[in-house]
Design a protein around this motif. Structure first.
Motif, short mmCIF file in Angstrom:
data_model
loop_
_atom_site.label_atom_id
_atom_site.label_comp_id
_atom_site.label_asym_id
_atom_site.label_seq_id
_atom_site.Cartn_x
_atom_site.Cartn_y
_atom_site.Cartn_z
N CYS A 304 0.86 -1.20 0.00
CA CYS A 304 0.00 0.00 0.00
C CYS A 304 0.89 1.24 0.00
CB CYS A 304 -0.86 0.08 1.26
SG CYS A 304 -1.91 -1.35 1.53
N GLY A 305 0.34 2.34 -0.47
CA GLY A 305 1.00 3.65 -0.35
C GLY A 305 2.39 3.67 -0.98
N THR A 306 3.30 4.28 -0.24
CA THR A 306 4.68 4.40 -0.72
C THR A 306 5.30 3.02 -0.98
OG1 THR A 306 5.04 6.52 0.33
CG2 THR A 306 6.98 5.14 0.05
N SER A 307 4.96 2.06 -0.15
CA SER A 307 5.52 0.71 -0.33
C SER A 307 5.07 0.13 -1.67
CB SER A 307 5.09 -0.21 0.82
OG SER A 307 5.58 0.30 2.02
N ILE A 350 5.47 -5.82 0.76
CA ILE A 350 6.40 -4.74 1.13
C ILE A 350 5.66 -3.84 2.12
CG2 ILE A 350 7.84 -2.85 0.28
CD1 ILE A 350 7.71 -4.14 -2.48
N SER A 351 6.27 -3.62 3.26
CA SER A 351 5.61 -2.79 4.27
C SER A 351 6.64 -2.23 5.24
CB SER A 351 4.58 -3.63 5.03
OG SER A 351 4.01 -2.88 6.06
N GLN A 352 6.65 -0.93 5.37
CA GLN A 352 7.53 -0.32 6.36
C GLN A 352 7.17 -0.81 7.74
OE1 GLN A 352 8.97 1.73 9.40
NE2 GLN A 352 6.87 2.32 9.00
N SER A 353 5.91 -0.63 8.12
CA SER A 353 5.49 -0.95 9.49
C SER A 353 5.39 -2.45 9.72
CB SER A 353 4.11 -0.33 9.76
OG SER A 353 3.16 -0.87 8.85
N GLY A 354 5.08 -3.18 8.65
CA GLY A 354 4.80 -4.61 8.81
C GLY A 354 3.47 -4.86 9.48
N THR A 356 0.37 -3.07 8.20
CA THR A 356 -0.75 -2.57 7.40
C THR A 356 -1.80 -3.67 7.21
OG1 THR A 356 0.73 -1.03 6.35
CG2 THR A 356 -1.32 -1.47 5.19
N VAL A 402 5.23 10.74 9.21
CA VAL A 402 4.15 9.95 8.60
C VAL A 402 4.43 9.72 7.11
CG1 VAL A 402 1.71 10.06 7.94
CG2 VAL A 402 2.38 10.40 10.31
N SER A 404 6.53 8.63 4.25
CA SER A 404 7.67 7.72 4.21
C SER A 404 8.77 8.24 3.28
CB SER A 404 7.16 6.37 3.69
OG SER A 404 8.17 5.42 3.74
N GLU A 492 0.49 14.38 0.34
CA GLU A 492 0.36 13.97 1.75
C GLU A 492 0.64 15.11 2.71
OE1 GLU A 492 1.72 9.44 2.54
OE2 GLU A 492 3.29 10.74 1.77
N ALA A 606 -2.22 8.54 8.92
CA ALA A 606 -1.54 7.86 10.02
C ALA A 606 -0.46 7.01 9.39
CB ALA A 606 -2.50 6.99 10.80
N LYS A 607 0.55 6.73 10.15
CA LYS A 607 1.67 6.00 9.57
C LYS A 607 1.40 4.51 9.44
CE LYS A 607 6.50 5.96 9.20
NZ LYS A 607 6.37 6.43 7.82
N VAL A 609 -1.40 1.84 9.13
CA VAL A 609 -2.83 1.77 8.86
C VAL A 609 -3.33 0.37 9.21
CG1 VAL A 609 -4.61 2.15 7.12
CG2 VAL A 609 -2.57 3.55 7.12
C1 G6P Z 1 0.25 4.82 5.24
C2 G6P Z 1 1.46 5.69 5.40
C3 G6P Z 1 2.35 5.59 4.16
C4 G6P Z 1 2.71 4.14 3.89
C5 G6P Z 1 1.46 3.25 3.80
C6 G6P Z 1 1.83 1.77 3.79
O1 G6P Z 1 -0.57 5.32 4.25
O2 G6P Z 1 1.07 7.04 5.61
O3 G6P Z 1 3.53 6.34 4.36
O4 G6P Z 1 3.42 4.05 2.70
O5 G6P Z 1 0.62 3.46 4.94
O6 G6P Z 1 2.44 1.47 5.01
P1 G6P Z 1 3.45 0.28 5.23
O7 G6P Z 1 3.81 0.36 6.68
O8 G6P Z 1 2.70 -0.98 4.91
O9 G6P Z 1 4.60 0.48 4.33
#
Ligand code: G6P
Length: 612
Positions: A304-307, A350-354, A356, A402, A404, A492, A606-607, A609
């Motif tokens: 999702c998003g940037t990922s 792919i996920s920054q937070s792991g 989402t 928030v 990325s 954003e 939100a960072k 989601v």
């Molecule tokens: C939110 C954040 C984005 C991020 C996206 C996916 O929308 O604001 O910055 O790219 O979630 O998040 P993730 O943690 O899965 O990479």
């Protein structure tokens, strides 16, 4: 979304909760609240940020060594004082905080209303605390048992922490679908949505699994039970996170700090994973699965998003280098469109937070169909990293802003290494090309440092266009996803409408928008379809659009046409996305700051989601 934190021990809970909530504010920031056990169970909550809560609580009794805290991103019910968490039970003997969504809150609420419960808020969370109260009162149960039984009736996602006035020495936590970490200190315990509120007190944590309930009592070991009431042995992890990584370190915003950290974060993403002299790439986390990946008939990337934008770069890299067909899917679409998934598919999340929710659910779906699932996550121990068969961490360090930035460049770096590894394994890449890319990769951190030196120039350009109402971002090939990401960044944090487009596709629509008021950011490095991008720039110029071009150092042709030029150092085509995205991050940052926007906490976002 929403951030939760809880403390039980010998220290004053209030400062721990407030500091923890500030760390978790990236998860939501429309209202905040705490509950402390002192003269009774006292809830203080209000609309706004954690700083507003502090101001609100300044005149209240904030003593107490047991407490829970919450920072909210509204799902059910508008952001206001009443809907803020914690929520009391009807008899005000219980208080609860919640991250997630109780999907069957409506039938539960109707049933509870019939039984005489009166609700004050519009939230699903209040239904849950009333349900626990109802179970506890009717069956005369301990809090832990009442929570467990109530949760058997719940459909949805939750991470909760509950306090009980009648049993003041206990906090109960539970989770399903939303993250929860238990911190184990000396005579004290913490609960939080991630480890950031815990790190300065202890590095021993337990990541609670779905449908587990934890009972925390001072002077006793934590008791973890499954929702079926089976006692589980918790596995204690050691945190490796550093406290400095969670602070601004002299920068005005986390986003700026994270942009400037990229030379280091990119180095960390590749450290120990490639060797120029021996000409090899090793990704230890996927080594058992790389044969399977190399043999895959196709790879599906979900994000999702940037990922998701990093996933698009990954598609170009894997197809180009390893010659494996790749599809990139929005996780939220993939999971609901009855996709065809086979046992020989490899699905990369792919996920920054792991954390989402949609990405996690897409992976669960793929796993249930027998596909191999691989993670590219930043947060160690996150839900996605735990359910995947294998994976490669991005090692970018905590990302707090928030929007990325460093996570994106690290994701692209890891995907490049993955593509190279698979290409080598398959023999689909000429040795000379492989070596060339590796040698260029080694230079990337220093080159990012060089790009960062153009910050003042980018700031000047930002000043020229800060009042624009629209922006267009164009790129081709590897730089099309960079255009998408540049546009997303601007939207954003500055609330300016921006669109990313494949440069050639502009003729099929967006060209109609171009006039003297329209800034167009073009990524035009000298590799790839350079000449074609030059023609696209001409097309914009002919319609009086303003060109901000990101070009390779020493370029003259694009520079002659452009109104503003930002140079990036020469590198291989495959690596340009890493270098080209940095000035675009800076451009969004400076424009947002000049417009007075809250860069680190943009409105409505939100960072992490963790709701669908
Ligand atoms: C939110 C954040 C984005 C991020 C996206 C996916 O929308 O604001 O910055 O790219 O979630 O998040 P993730 O943690 O899965 O990479």
């Amino acid at each position: 979304m929403c951030g939760i934190v809880a403390y039980i021990g010998k220290k004053e809970a209030y400062p721990i909760l407030i500091k923890g909530l500030k760390r978790l504010e990236y998860r939501g920031y429309d209202s905040a609240g705490i509950c402390l056990l002192n003269s009774g169970l006292n809830v203080y909550k209000c609309k706004g940020k954690v700083a507003d809560l502090e101001a609100f609580a300044s005149s209240k009794d904030i003593s107490g060594t047991v407490g829970i805290g919450h920072t909210r991103w509204a799902t059910h019910g508008e952001p206001n004082d009443v809907n803020a968490h914690p929520h009391y039970s009807g008899n005000e003997k219980l208080a609860l905080i919640h991250n997630g969504i109780i999907e069957n809150y409506d039938p539960l609420k109707k049933e509870l209303v019939k039984r005489g419960h009166i609700f004050k808020s519009d939230t699903d969370t209040e239904v849950l605390v009333h349900l626990i109260e109802d179970v506890q009162a009717n069956e005369n149960l301990s809090l832990a048992e009442a929570v467990r039984i109530a949760l058997t009736q719940v459909v949805g996602a939750y991470a909760i922490a509950v306090m009980d006035k009648s049993d003041p020495n206990v906090i109960i936590g539970a989770k399903k679908g939303s993250p929860m970490v238990v911190g184990i200190g000396k005579n004290e315990f913490f609960l939080a949505s991630d480890a950031t509120p815990i790190i300065e007190y202890t590095n021993e944590v337990v990541y609670l699994e779905d449908e587990q309930i934890v009972e925390l009592r001072v002077g006793q070991d934590p008791i973890v039970r499954s929702i079926e009431n089976e006692v589980m042995t918790p596995y204690i992890h050691e945190l490796e996170m550093k406290l400095e990584a969670l602070e601004k370190g002299g920068y005005e915003h986390f986003m700026l700090k994270e942009i400037f950290e990229q030379p280091r974060s990119i180095s960390d993403s590749m450290r120990g994973r490639y060797h120029v002299q021996s000409g090899t790439v090793t990704l230890g986390g996927i080594s058992d699965y790389e044969q399977k990946m190399a043999n895959a008939k196709r790879i599906i990337i979900v994000a999702c998003g940037t990922s998701w934008h990093a996933g698009l770069v990954g598609e170009y890299l894997i197809e180009d280098l390893a010659r494996i067909p790749v599809e990139v899917e929005y996780a939220s679409e993939f999971r609901y469109r009855n996709p065809i998934i086979n046992e020989d598919d490899v699905v990369i999340a792919i996920s920054q937070s792991g954390e989402t929710a949609d990405t996690l659910a897409a992976l669960e779906l793929a796993k249930s169909k027998g596909a191999t699932i691989i993670g590219v996550c930043n947060v160690v121990g996150s839900s996605i990293s735990r359910i995947t068969d294998a994976g490669s961490y991005t090692h970018a360090g905590p990302e707090i802003g928030v929007a990325s930035t460093k996570a994106f460049t690290s994701q692209v770096t890891v995907l490049l290494l993955m593509a190279l590894r698979l290409a080598h394994k398959k023999g689909s890449i000429a040795e000379s090309r492989f070596q060339r890319i590796l040698a260029s990769l080694e230079k990337i951190p220093a080159q990012v440092e060089e790009v960062l030196q153009s910050a003042e120039l980018v700031k000047y350009i930002a000043g020229q266009y800060k009042d624009s109402r629209n922006f267009l971002y164009l790129g081709r090939g590897y730089n099309f996803p960079v255009a998408l990401e540049g546009a997303l960044k601007l939207k954003e944090i500055s609330y300016i409408h921006a669109e990313g487009y494949p440069a050639a596709e502009m003729k099929h629509g967006p060209i109609a928008l171009i006039d003297a008021e329209m800034p167009v950011v073009v990524i035009a490095p000298s590799k790839g379809s350079y000449e074609k991008v030059l023609s696209n720039i001409q097309e914009v110029k002919a319609r009086k659009g303003k060109i901000i071009a990101v070009v390779t150092k020493g370029d003259t042709s694009a520079a002659e046409l452009a109104d503003h030029v930002i140079e990036i150092p020469e590198t291989e085509e495959e690596l340009v996305p890493i270098l080209a995205s940095v000035p675009l991050q800076l451009l969004s940052y400076y424009i947002a700051v000049m417009r007075g926007c809250n860069v680190d906490q943009p409105r409505n976002l939100a960072k992490s989601v963790t709701v669908e």
